[in-house]
Design a protein around this motif. Structure first.
Motif, PDB file in Angstrom:
ATOM      1  N   GLY A  83      38.506  50.379  36.879  1.00 17.67           N
ATOM      2  CA  GLY A  83      39.194  49.129  36.594  1.00 17.67           C
ATOM      3  C   GLY A  83      38.381  48.172  35.757  1.00 17.67           C
ATOM      4  O   GLY A  83      37.141  48.225  35.751  1.00 17.67           O
ATOM      5  N   GLN A  84      39.081  47.289  35.065  1.00 15.26           N
ATOM      6  CA  GLN A  84      38.441  46.283  34.226  1.00 15.26           C
ATOM      7  C   GLN A  84      39.133  44.940  34.453  1.00 15.26           C
ATOM      8  O   GLN A  84      40.368  44.855  34.418  1.00 15.26           O
ATOM      9  N   THR A  85      38.339  43.903  34.689  1.00 10.48           N
ATOM     10  CA  THR A  85      38.862  42.545  34.832  1.00 10.48           C
ATOM     11  C   THR A  85      38.120  41.650  33.853  1.00 10.48           C
ATOM     12  O   THR A  85      36.910  41.435  33.987  1.00 10.48           O
ATOM     13  N   ASN A  86      38.814  41.148  32.839  1.00 12.12           N
ATOM     14  CA  ASN A  86      38.203  40.256  31.858  1.00 12.12           C
ATOM     15  C   ASN A  86      38.430  38.827  32.323  1.00 12.12           C
ATOM     16  O   ASN A  86      39.413  38.187  31.989  1.00 12.12           O
ATOM     17  N   THR A  87      37.480  38.342  33.107  1.00 11.30           N
ATOM     18  CA  THR A  87      37.631  37.045  33.758  1.00 11.30           C
ATOM     19  C   THR A  87      36.565  36.075  33.235  1.00 11.30           C
ATOM     20  O   THR A  87      35.995  36.281  32.162  1.00 11.30           O
ATOM     21  N   SER A  88      36.289  35.027  33.986  1.00 12.59           N
ATOM     22  CA  SER A  88      35.296  34.044  33.564  1.00 12.59           C
ATOM     23  C   SER A  88      34.718  33.334  34.785  1.00 12.59           C
ATOM     24  O   SER A  88      35.298  33.359  35.872  1.00 12.59           O
ATOM     25  N   VAL A  89      33.560  32.708  34.561  1.00 12.23           N
ATOM     26  CA  VAL A  89      32.929  31.887  35.590  1.00 12.23           C
ATOM     27  C   VAL A  89      33.347  30.444  35.349  1.00 12.23           C
ATOM     28  O   VAL A  89      33.123  29.891  34.271  1.00 12.23           O
ATOM     29  N   THR A  90      33.978  29.836  36.350  1.00 10.50           N
ATOM     30  CA  THR A  90      34.431  28.450  36.248  1.00 10.50           C
ATOM     31  C   THR A  90      33.660  27.591  37.251  1.00 10.50           C
ATOM     32  O   THR A  90      32.799  28.072  37.971  1.00 10.50           O
ATOM     33  N   GLY A  91      33.988  26.313  37.304  1.00  8.19           N
ATOM     34  CA  GLY A  91      33.327  25.406  38.232  1.00  8.19           C
ATOM     35  C   GLY A  91      31.927  25.035  37.800  1.00  8.19           C
ATOM     36  O   GLY A  91      31.104  24.628  38.624  1.00  8.19           O
ATOM     37  N   LEU A  92      31.638  25.164  36.509  1.00 12.98           N
ATOM     38  CA  LEU A  92      30.314  24.819  35.980  1.00 12.98           C
ATOM     39  C   LEU A  92      30.346  23.411  35.393  1.00 12.98           C
ATOM     40  O   LEU A  92      31.396  22.878  35.063  1.00 12.98           O
ATOM     41  N   SER A  93      29.159  22.830  35.228  1.00 11.96           N
ATOM     42  CA  SER A  93      29.085  21.516  34.583  1.00 11.96           C
ATOM     43  C   SER A  93      29.225  21.649  33.074  1.00 11.96           C
ATOM     44  O   SER A  93      29.475  20.675  32.374  1.00 11.96           O
ATOM     45  N   THR A  94      29.074  22.885  32.568  1.00  8.22           N
ATOM     46  CA  THR A  94      29.284  23.168  31.154  1.00  8.22           C
ATOM     47  C   THR A  94      30.613  23.917  31.002  1.00  8.22           C
ATOM     48  O   THR A  94      31.392  24.003  31.945  1.00  8.22           O
ATOM     49  N   SER A  95      30.847  24.465  29.829  1.00  9.03           N
ATOM     50  CA  SER A  95      32.091  25.213  29.613  1.00  9.03           C
ATOM     51  C   SER A  95      32.075  26.527  30.393  1.00  9.03           C
ATOM     52  O   SER A  95      31.016  27.029  30.785  1.00  9.03           O
ATOM     53  N   ASP A  96      33.275  27.093  30.631  1.00  5.55           N
ATOM     54  CA  ASP A  96      33.386  28.372  31.335  1.00  5.55           C
ATOM     55  C   ASP A  96      32.639  29.467  30.565  1.00  5.55           C
ATOM     56  O   ASP A  96      32.508  29.403  29.333  1.00  5.55           O
ATOM     57  N   ILE A  97      32.178  30.478  31.309  1.00  4.83           N
ATOM     58  CA  ILE A  97      31.471  31.611  30.704  1.00  4.83           C
ATOM     59  C   ILE A  97      32.266  32.877  30.968  1.00  4.83           C
ATOM     60  O   ILE A  97      32.593  33.187  32.121  1.00  4.83           O
ATOM     61  N   ASP A  98      32.574  33.617  29.907  1.00  2.63           N
ATOM     62  CA  ASP A  98      33.311  34.869  30.065  1.00  2.63           C
ATOM     63  C   ASP A  98      32.489  35.878  30.864  1.00  2.63           C
ATOM     64  O   ASP A  98      31.276  36.013  30.675  1.00  2.63           O
ATOM     65  N   LEU A 101      34.193  42.308  34.372  1.00  2.00           N
ATOM     66  CA  LEU A 101      33.863  43.010  35.607  1.00  2.00           C
ATOM     67  C   LEU A 101      34.476  44.401  35.571  1.00  2.00           C
ATOM     68  O   LEU A 101      35.693  44.551  35.457  1.00  2.00           O
ATOM     69  N   THR A 102      33.620  45.415  35.672  1.00  2.00           N
ATOM     70  CA  THR A 102      34.067  46.806  35.692  1.00  2.00           C
ATOM     71  C   THR A 102      33.846  47.381  37.085  1.00  2.00           C
ATOM     72  O   THR A 102      32.769  47.214  37.664  1.00  2.00           O
ATOM     73  N   THR A 103      34.849  48.058  37.626  1.00  2.00           N
ATOM     74  CA  THR A 103      34.740  48.645  38.963  1.00  2.00           C
ATOM     75  C   THR A 103      35.097  50.127  38.916  1.00  2.00           C
ATOM     76  O   THR A 103      35.971  50.551  38.144  1.00  2.00           O
ATOM     77  N   PHE A 104      34.420  50.897  39.752  1.00  4.05           N
ATOM     78  CA  PHE A 104      34.750  52.309  39.940  1.00  4.05           C
ATOM     79  C   PHE A 104      34.853  52.546  41.434  1.00  4.05           C
ATOM     80  O   PHE A 104      33.912  52.268  42.181  1.00  4.05           O
ATOM     81  N   ASP A 105      36.005  53.055  41.894  1.00  3.94           N
ATOM     82  CA  ASP A 105      36.268  53.219  43.324  1.00  3.94           C
ATOM     83  C   ASP A 105      36.582  54.671  43.663  1.00  3.94           C
ATOM     84  O   ASP A 105      37.210  55.390  42.870  1.00  3.94           O
ATOM     85  N   VAL A 106      36.163  55.072  44.857  1.00  4.44           N
ATOM     86  CA  VAL A 106      36.556  56.351  45.447  1.00  4.44           C
ATOM     87  C   VAL A 106      37.237  56.015  46.766  1.00  4.44           C
ATOM     88  O   VAL A 106      36.599  55.477  47.684  1.00  4.44           O
ATOM     89  N   THR A 156      30.866  47.922  45.921  1.00  5.54           N
ATOM     90  CA  THR A 156      32.127  47.261  46.258  1.00  5.54           C
ATOM     91  C   THR A 156      32.865  48.087  47.302  1.00  5.54           C
ATOM     92  O   THR A 156      32.779  49.325  47.311  1.00  5.54           O
ATOM     93  N   LEU A 157      33.568  47.418  48.182  1.00  8.68           N
ATOM     94  CA  LEU A 157      34.436  48.045  49.179  1.00  8.68           C
ATOM     95  C   LEU A 157      35.853  47.548  48.950  1.00  8.68           C
ATOM     96  O   LEU A 157      36.055  46.399  48.523  1.00  8.68           O
ATOM     97  N   ASN A 158      36.832  48.394  49.234  1.00 12.85           N
ATOM     98  CA  ASN A 158      38.211  47.928  49.109  1.00 12.85           C
ATOM     99  C   ASN A 158      39.099  48.613  50.141  1.00 12.85           C
ATOM    100  O   ASN A 158      38.804  49.729  50.597  1.00 12.85           O
ATOM    101  N   ALA A 159      40.161  47.926  50.512  1.00 11.52           N
ATOM    102  CA  ALA A 159      41.153  48.465  51.441  1.00 11.52           C
ATOM    103  C   ALA A 159      42.487  47.815  51.114  1.00 11.52           C
ATOM    104  O   ALA A 159      42.544  46.631  50.742  1.00 11.52           O
ATOM    105  N   GLY A 160      43.568  48.594  51.222  1.00 14.68           N
ATOM    106  CA  GLY A 160      44.840  48.015  50.860  1.00 14.68           C
ATOM    107  C   GLY A 160      46.037  48.819  51.318  1.00 14.68           C
ATOM    108  O   GLY A 160      45.917  49.841  52.001  1.00 14.68           O
ATOM    109  N   VAL A 161      47.206  48.338  50.920  1.00 13.45           N
ATOM    110  CA  VAL A 161      48.485  48.977  51.220  1.00 13.45           C
ATOM    111  C   VAL A 161      49.292  49.021  49.935  1.00 13.45           C
ATOM    112  O   VAL A 161      49.043  48.265  48.989  1.00 13.45           O
ATOM    113  N   GLY A 162      50.269  49.909  49.904  1.00 13.35           N
ATOM    114  CA  GLY A 162      51.113  49.984  48.723  1.00 13.35           C
ATOM    115  C   GLY A 162      52.281  50.919  48.951  1.00 13.35           C
ATOM    116  O   GLY A 162      52.503  51.419  50.051  1.00 13.35           O
TER     117      GLY A 162
END
Length: 206
Positions: A83-98, A101-106, A156-162
């Protein structure tokens, strides 16, 4: 939230449109499945310390990826996800930083009612997460000297339903919601993250 609502609406419309297409038992022992997904990832506080008096956060943003699954029995399977998430870091005193995040799950997957067109499931697993900041986070922590915080990698750990809805014997639509734990994504003053993902996908079974 708007992205999630659109995905759910699209999945519902697709499922209703497919009711006129015949389908038979779908999840069977020895079968394989490949698919793609898109959805929304919901972030969390990035650090356990305030930087320049503010707590940086991982933003909510689009997530997408590929999946491969193998069914050992009609009910039990193993799934690999990239998976790939193109997100950013917010809540900074400066501008957001891109931040990419890449994840690989089994994941181990258990299917309920595998012989029907509509197949709910639960899953859980472990994986690897890698963060890529566009630039370091800089500032002061607790009134101390200047700091420079870079990206990092962790487990990373994950658990879910679908649920899968088979349009034909081979093609399915899929809705998925899962909790994701991230060990860390920055190299200093890190804090574990508790995030959540909702996705819509299309799969092909052979």
């Amino acid at each position: 939230m708007l992205t999630t609502k659109r995905l759910i609406g699209l999945a519902t419309a697709g499922a209703l449109a497919a009711t006129a297409v015949p389908a038979m038992a779908q999840v069977t022992a020895g079968s394989q499945e490949v698919g793609a997904y898109v959805g929304e990832a919901f972030g969390d506080d990035l650090s356990d310390r305030k930087i320049n008096g503010r707590t940086p956060e991982l933003d909510d943003d689009l997530t997408y990826g590929l999946r491969y699954g193998y069914h050992f029995t009609d009910a039990w399977g193993l799934e690999l996800s990239l998976g790939q998430t193109n997100t950013s870091v917010t809540g900074l005193s400066t501008s957001d930083i891109d931040l990419d995040l890449t994840t690989f799950d089994v994941d181990a997957v258990y299917h309920f009612n595998p012989s029907s067109r509509f197949v709910p499931y639960v899953l859980a697993g472990i994986g690897y997460a890698s963060a890529d900041l566009d630039r370091p986070i800089t500032g002061t922590v607790n009134g101390g000297g200047p700091v420079r915080i870079k990206d990092d990698n962790g487990f990373t750990l994950n658990a879910g339903v679908g649920a899968k809805y088979f349009i034909t014997d081979n093609v399915s639509l899929r809705l998925d919601a899962r909790y994701r734990y991230l060990d860390k994504v920055i190299d200093r003053y890190d804090d574990s993250l508790n995030t959540f993902e909702t996705t819509f996908g299309v799969g092909f079974q052979f």
